[in-house]
Structures are given as C-alpha cells and as structure tokens.
Design a protein around this motif. Structure first.
Motif, PDB file in Angstrom:
ATOM      1  N   ARG A  37      -0.354 -68.539  28.770  1.00 36.44           N
ATOM      2  CA  ARG A  37       0.205 -67.687  27.698  1.00 36.44           C
ATOM      3  C   ARG A  37       0.798 -66.404  28.289  1.00 36.44           C
ATOM      4  N   ASP A  38      -0.043 -65.479  28.693  1.00 32.61           N
ATOM      5  CA  ASP A  38       0.466 -64.198  29.222  1.00 32.61           C
ATOM      6  C   ASP A  38       1.297 -64.443  30.479  1.00 32.61           C
ATOM      7  N   GLN A  41       4.784 -66.239  29.299  1.00 34.06           N
ATOM      8  CA  GLN A  41       5.613 -65.711  28.205  1.00 34.06           C
ATOM      9  C   GLN A  41       6.788 -64.857  28.675  1.00 34.06           C
ATOM     10  N   PRO A  75       9.260 -67.262  17.322  1.00 38.76           N
ATOM     11  CA  PRO A  75      10.091 -67.786  18.416  1.00 38.76           C
ATOM     12  C   PRO A  75      11.337 -66.939  18.646  1.00 38.76           C
ATOM     13  N   LYS A  76      11.668 -66.139  17.606  1.00 39.76           N
ATOM     14  CA  LYS A  76      12.816 -65.227  17.781  1.00 39.76           C
ATOM     15  C   LYS A  76      12.450 -64.104  18.742  1.00 39.76           C
ATOM     16  N   LEU A 102      -2.958 -67.029  20.919  1.00 38.64           N
ATOM     17  CA  LEU A 102      -2.658 -65.679  20.440  1.00 38.64           C
ATOM     18  C   LEU A 102      -1.894 -65.779  19.118  1.00 38.64           C
ATOM     19  N   PRO A 104      -0.018 -63.354  15.891  1.00 40.97           N
ATOM     20  CA  PRO A 104       0.361 -61.980  15.506  1.00 40.97           C
ATOM     21  C   PRO A 104       0.189 -61.687  14.027  1.00 40.97           C
ATOM     22  N   GLY A 108       1.301 -67.088  11.915  1.00 39.33           N
ATOM     23  CA  GLY A 108       0.885 -67.675  13.201  1.00 39.33           C
ATOM     24  C   GLY A 108      -0.505 -68.283  13.104  1.00 39.33           C
ATOM     25  N   ASN A 134       6.471 -54.189  20.267  1.00 36.87           N
ATOM     26  CA  ASN A 134       5.868 -55.522  20.451  1.00 36.87           C
ATOM     27  C   ASN A 134       5.588 -56.230  19.132  1.00 36.87           C
ATOM     28  N   TYR A 163      -7.560 -58.082  21.501  1.00 37.75           N
ATOM     29  CA  TYR A 163      -7.017 -57.360  22.657  1.00 37.75           C
ATOM     30  C   TYR A 163      -6.640 -55.978  22.176  1.00 37.75           C
ATOM     31  N   GLY A 199      -6.579 -54.218  27.688  1.00 34.71           N
ATOM     32  CA  GLY A 199      -5.405 -54.594  28.471  1.00 34.71           C
ATOM     33  C   GLY A 199      -4.650 -53.409  29.055  1.00 34.71           C
ATOM     34  N   HIS A 229      -8.772 -56.669  31.371  1.00 34.40           N
ATOM     35  CA  HIS A 229      -7.493 -57.401  31.470  1.00 34.40           C
ATOM     36  C   HIS A 229      -6.517 -56.502  32.229  1.00 34.40           C
ATOM     37  N   HIS A 231      -3.228 -55.822  34.673  1.00 36.69           N
ATOM     38  CA  HIS A 231      -1.985 -56.246  35.340  1.00 36.69           C
ATOM     39  C   HIS A 231      -1.956 -55.516  36.676  1.00 36.69           C
ATOM     40  N   PRO A 263       7.301 -59.266  27.590  1.00 35.00           N
ATOM     41  CA  PRO A 263       8.736 -58.989  27.466  1.00 35.00           C
ATOM     42  C   PRO A 263       9.040 -57.656  26.780  1.00 35.00           C
ATOM     43  N   TYR A 264       8.042 -57.116  26.034  1.00 37.96           N
ATOM     44  CA  TYR A 264       8.293 -55.863  25.315  1.00 37.96           C
ATOM     45  C   TYR A 264       7.620 -54.655  25.969  1.00 37.96           C
TER      46      TYR A 264
HETATM   47  C1  LIG Z   1       4.779 -59.817  14.795  1.00 41.07           C
HETATM   48  C2  LIG Z   1       6.215 -60.294  14.676  1.00 41.07           C
HETATM   49  C3  LIG Z   1       6.276 -61.701  14.140  1.00 41.07           C
HETATM   50  C4  LIG Z   1       6.914 -59.348  13.702  1.00 41.07           C
HETATM   51  O1  LIG Z   1       8.305 -59.567  13.757  1.00 41.07           O
HETATM   52  P1  LIG Z   1       9.249 -59.215  12.523  1.00 41.07           P
HETATM   53  O2  LIG Z   1      10.655 -59.541  12.958  1.00 41.07           O
HETATM   54  O3  LIG Z   1       8.955 -57.846  12.049  1.00 41.07           O
HETATM   55  O4  LIG Z   1       8.662 -60.247  11.456  1.00 41.07           O
HETATM   56  P2  LIG Z   1       9.198 -60.895  10.163  1.00 41.07           P
HETATM   57  O5  LIG Z   1       7.990 -61.121   9.332  1.00 41.07           O
HETATM   58  O6  LIG Z   1      10.342 -60.093   9.601  1.00 41.07           O
HETATM   59  O7  LIG Z   1       9.733 -62.314  10.694  1.00 41.07           O
HETATM   60  C5  LIG Z   1      10.933 -62.456  11.423  1.00 41.07           C
HETATM   61  C6  LIG Z   1      11.172 -63.947  11.608  1.00 41.07           C
HETATM   62  O8  LIG Z   1      10.152 -64.499  12.450  1.00 41.07           O
HETATM   63  C7  LIG Z   1       9.409 -65.489  11.712  1.00 41.07           C
HETATM   64  N1  LIG Z   1       8.003 -65.347  12.047  1.00 41.07           N
HETATM   65  C8  LIG Z   1       7.208 -64.295  11.808  1.00 41.07           C
HETATM   66  N2  LIG Z   1       5.990 -64.528  12.293  1.00 41.07           N
HETATM   67  C9  LIG Z   1       6.010 -65.766  12.838  1.00 41.07           C
HETATM   68  C10 LIG Z   1       5.038 -66.552  13.492  1.00 41.07           C
HETATM   69  N3  LIG Z   1       3.802 -66.121  13.694  1.00 41.07           N
HETATM   70  N4  LIG Z   1       5.406 -67.758  13.935  1.00 41.07           N
HETATM   71  C11 LIG Z   1       6.663 -68.214  13.743  1.00 41.07           C
HETATM   72  N5  LIG Z   1       7.637 -67.513  13.147  1.00 41.07           N
HETATM   73  C12 LIG Z   1       7.296 -66.302  12.696  1.00 41.07           C
HETATM   74  C13 LIG Z   1       9.690 -65.199  10.252  1.00 41.07           C
HETATM   75  O9  LIG Z   1       9.507 -66.347   9.474  1.00 41.07           O
HETATM   76  C14 LIG Z   1      11.113 -64.734  10.294  1.00 41.07           C
HETATM   77  O10 LIG Z   1      11.969 -65.839  10.455  1.00 41.07           O
HETATM   78  P3  LIG Z   1      13.381 -65.907   9.637  1.00 41.07           P
HETATM   79  O11 LIG Z   1      13.013 -65.765   8.210  1.00 41.07           O
HETATM   80  O12 LIG Z   1      14.158 -64.739  10.179  1.00 41.07           O
HETATM   81  O13 LIG Z   1      13.922 -67.222  10.036  1.00 41.07           O
HETATM   82  C15 LIG Z   1       6.937 -60.197  16.046  1.00 41.07           C
HETATM   83  O14 LIG Z   1       7.020 -58.865  16.391  1.00 41.07           O
HETATM   84  C16 LIG Z   1       6.229 -60.966  17.140  1.00 41.07           C
HETATM   85  O15 LIG Z   1       6.195 -62.165  17.126  1.00 41.07           O
HETATM   86  N6  LIG Z   1       5.688 -60.227  18.135  1.00 41.07           N
HETATM   87  C17 LIG Z   1       4.944 -60.819  19.223  1.00 41.07           C
HETATM   88  C18 LIG Z   1       5.521 -60.355  20.538  1.00 41.07           C
HETATM   89  C19 LIG Z   1       4.717 -60.972  21.676  1.00 41.07           C
HETATM   90  O16 LIG Z   1       4.363 -62.136  21.644  1.00 41.07           O
HETATM   91  N7  LIG Z   1       4.458 -60.177  22.715  1.00 41.07           N
HETATM   92  C20 LIG Z   1       3.673 -60.645  23.833  1.00 41.07           C
HETATM   93  C21 LIG Z   1       2.229 -60.780  23.521  1.00 41.07           C
HETATM   94  S1  LIG Z   1       1.316 -59.238  23.582  1.00 41.07           S
HETATM   95  C22 LIG Z   1       0.872 -59.068  25.195  1.00 41.07           C
HETATM   96  O17 LIG Z   1       1.326 -59.803  26.009  1.00 41.07           O
HETATM   97  C23 LIG Z   1      -0.153 -58.047  25.570  1.00 41.07           C
HETATM   98  C24 LIG Z   1      -1.524 -58.685  25.859  1.00 41.07           C
HETATM   99  C25 LIG Z   1      -2.138 -59.254  24.592  1.00 41.07           C
HETATM  100  O18 LIG Z   1      -1.412 -59.741  26.801  1.00 41.07           O
HETATM  101  C26 LIG Z   1      -2.466 -57.617  26.414  1.00 41.07           C
HETATM  102  C27 LIG Z   1      -2.008 -57.020  27.747  1.00 41.07           C
HETATM  103  O19 LIG Z   1      -1.332 -57.697  28.536  1.00 41.07           O
HETATM  104  O20 LIG Z   1      -2.403 -55.898  28.018  1.00 41.07           O
END
Ligand SMILES: CC(C)(COP(=O)([O-])OP(=O)([O-])OC[C@H]1O[C@@H](n2cnc3c(N)ncnc32)[C@H](O)[C@@H]1OP(=O)([O-])[O-])[C@@H](O)C(=O)NCCC(=O)NCCSC(=O)C[C@@](C)(O)CC(=O)[O-]
Length: 336
Positions: A37-38, A41, A75-76, A102, A104, A108, A134, A163, A199, A229, A231, A263-264
């Motif tokens: 995952r991490d 991604q 996925p966007k 994971l 959000p 999800g 993010n 996290y 993290g 956690h 990096h 990525p963010y």
């Molecule tokens: C939270 C959102 C969704 C808000 O994103 P948003 O754009 O504000 O959300 P929205 O509700 O307006 O949705 C936008 C579009 O995404 C879809 N959507 C909405 N939610 C989902 C879902 N769950 N699964 C599938 N599709 C989804 C939704 O249906 C819509 O589709 P459209 O109508 O435009 O076709 C977005 O910001 C997001 O996905 N963020 C995650 C980013 C990410 O994955 N970052 C990496 C992980 S964090 C990390 O790595 C840190 C960690 C944990 O490892 C700790 C560390 O390393 O220290």
C-alpha cells in the motif's frame, strides 16, 4: 536477547531521569508491512494486480503476519491503488495473516467490507496543510469523517487501526507541536482504534524529536497502543526506531525494499525498509520470526519489476555481492 534487554534498561534509566519515563523490555516486535500500500501508492508505473498479489504472497512466505495490502481511496486521487478490490478478492488468504486496507471515508469502507477485510486503517493528518492536500478537508473534518468509519467498522465487528501522519513535520506547515499529535492520538483511541501508528510521513524526524513526540503521546496512550511508522528520507529511520523502542513500543511499520511515499506529501521518500528492520532486530536478538532470505527475494522481486535499485541497504549489500540464492543463504547465515 540479553544484550537487548540490558540496552533498553540502561537507556530507559537515562530517559527516566530526564522524562520521568520507565522503559519496558521489548523482546518481540510486531512488524506491520506497508509495502503493497504505502510502498506502491507513490509509484508512477502502474503495478498490475497479479504482481501486487505475488508480492503479497512472497511477503507472507517470508513470515510477515500483518500486510497492509490495498487502499480504497478515490482512484482520481491515487490511481495506483485503483485495483484494490481485485487485489483483495484474489489474494489467497493465509491462515493467521492479517490483510488490512486503508480507507478515507464511508464509501471506501463499504468497498472494503465487500472484500471481507477484517481490519481497516483510518488516517487523519497531524497538520492542517497536509490534511487539505491529502484528504481535501480540515483536520477536524477528517476526524469527524473517520469517526463515522470507525463507528460503522466496530459495529460490523472489524478492527480499526489509526494513523496520524506528519507527526514531526509537515511539508506545508513546518514543524508540528507534539501536543497536537497527542490530541489526535487520543481522539483515535477514543473512537475505538486498537492502535495508532505515528507516521513521520516526510521522514524529517530525529531521535531527539521522536523522543519529544513520544513523551507527549505516551501521556495519553500506552506503549502497546502505539506503532512507529518512519520514512527514511534523511536516513534516520533506524535511529528513530531505537528511540521509540526505548519507550517500550513494540509495533513497527516498514516497507519491503524501502518503497514508499505519499503523492500528496512533497519531499516524502521511502519507508524504513523491512529488510533493514529485520537485520537490525536480529542484531538486537529480538525475535521477528521472519526469514530474511525470503524477504530479500521479495524485495528483489518488486525492485526488478519496477526497474529500480532497492532502497534497502541490507538487500543491496547482499544482492550486490551474491547473485544466486544459494550464495544469499550462505551470506545471511554468516551475518546472523
Ligand atoms: C478523501 C478523498 C476521497 C476526498 O476527495 P474529494 O475529491 O474531496 O471527495 P469527493 O467526495 O468529492 O469525491 C470525489 C470523487 O471521488 C470518488 N470517491 C470518493 N471517495 C472514494 C472512495 N473511497 N473510493 C472510490 N471513489 C471515491 C467520488 O465518488 C467522486 O467521484 P465522481 O463523482 O467525481 O466520479 C480523497 O482526498 C482521497 O482519496 N484521498 C486519499 C489520498 C491518499 O490515498 N493518500 C495516501 C495515503 S495517506 C499516507 O500515505 C500517509 C500514511 C497513512 O501512510 C502515514 C504516513 O506515511 O505517515
């Protein structure tokens, strides 16, 4: 084992003078692998589902028991994770292995539930800047959203892991006050998270800043409710880990081959490499039940696919000198 116990108790005594903290013995470490995952991604090249599944199987074969296998984010936002359903539906689930994902938001979470997962991870940010980038919301909004997920998951009988990201520094807001991280940790525990992983998303922490953080967080959490956690952006992963182990924390996140990054989070690089972690723990006499040779093979498998040199120094040291698996076995046996 004896060496490690005496090391922890000596350092523990030193810390107790300064921070009024008494170290516990840590003789067994729970490794929480985040590579699939991490680790993946942030990769630009899309990793096909069958390669992701084979990587997970290799990690299981090496003895890992907790493998964060996918995320159900938009996925966007993170295309690399868009095949999470296929990954989760096609992994042959090995008995005794935990395959968390994971999530959000509730959307999800619902997808995760359809994939029969037993554990989900939620991930509020430790800073406003990173939360906005993010998760597209404030820290407070994120907490509310994750509470909905935690409430539903607990009602459904799933385990919830939390996290907190950017626990030491944020690429947008700079240094983070440890008290803010303690507050979010407490909120996650109050929601029912069985554990909170701290993290250092962009890897700016040092043993000193990690200690200052843990003094605050351990005012609201027990060591066995926390995970570390790190990096390894500035090469501090292992020394930060040692600082955390001194406080009795015994769960560590790591990523095969040192893959990783968000990525963010501008400037984030790979996680602490699982191979380096296991080698380090073997050196301390800490029981991991991990087969280092199979782990090295898993790291080589994914690095070869990505066309990258591994970020794991242990993997590189062994792979550079020995090219067939018999030699790797010999080398590993000599080290341990
Ligand atoms: C939270 C959102 C969704 C808000 O994103 P948003 O754009 O504000 O959300 P929205 O509700 O307006 O949705 C936008 C579009 O995404 C879809 N959507 C909405 N939610 C989902 C879902 N769950 N699964 C599938 N599709 C989804 C939704 O249906 C819509 O589709 P459209 O109508 O435009 O076709 C977005 O910001 C997001 O996905 N963020 C995650 C980013 C990410 O994955 N970052 C990496 C992980 S964090 C990390 O790595 C840190 C960690 C944990 O490892 C700790 C560390 O390393 O220290």
């Amino acid at each position: 084992m004896i060496f490690f116990k005496s090391l922890t108790s000596n350092v523990g005594r030193r810390i107790s003078c300064k921070y009024r903290w008494i170290s516990t013995n840590v003789s067994e470490i729970r490794i929480y692998e985040v590579g699939p995952r991490d680790g993946l991604q942030n990769e630009a090249k899309f990793v096909p589902t069958d390669i992701k599944i084979e990587l997970i199987n290799k990690l299981v074969a090496a003895g890992l028991k907790h493998i964060e296998s996918a995320s159900f984010v938009s996925p966007k936002w993170v295309k690399q994770m868009s095949d999470g359903v296929d990954v989760m539906k096609n992994i042959p689930r090995a008995p005794g292995v935990n395959y968390p994902v994971l999530v959000p938001n509730l959307k999800g979470y619902e997808t995760a539930k359809q994939c029969n997962v037993e554990e989900v991870a939620i991930f509020p940010a430790g800073s406003e800047g990173f939360s906005k980038k993010n998760l597209n919301c404030s820290v407070e909004e994120g907490i509310k959203r994750f509470k909905q997920v935690a409430d539903q998951a607990i009602k459904d009988g799933l385990r919830v892991r939390g996290y907190v990201s950017c626990v030491v520094g944020c690429p947008y807001d700079g240094p983070i006050n440890p008290k803010n991280i303690a507050k979010i940790t407490e909120q996650l525990l109050d929601m029912g998270c069985y554990e909170v992983s701290l993290g250092d998303t962009i890897g700016v922490g040092t043993a000193g800043s990690v200690r200052r953080l843990l003094v605050e967080v351990l005012a609201v959490a027990k060591p066995d409710q926390l995970a570390l956690h790190f990096h390894d952006t500035y090469g501090q992963g292992l020394s930060n880990l040692l600082a955390g182990l001194e406080f009795g924390i015994n769960t560590v996140d790591s990523s095969i081959s040192g893959l990783g990054g968000c990525p963010y989070a501008r400037g984030a690089s790979g996680n602490l490499a699982t191979e380096d972690l296991v080698y380090f723990l073997y050196g301390l006499g800490v029981n991991t039940n991990i087969d280092l040779v199979k782990l090295i093979e898993a790291g080589r498998y994914i690095s070869n696919f990505l066309g990258k040199t591994t970020e794991s120094k242990v993997n590189r040291a062994i792979s550079d000198r020995f090219n067939n698996s018999k030699d790797i076995v010999t080398m590993a046996a000599c080290i341990l």
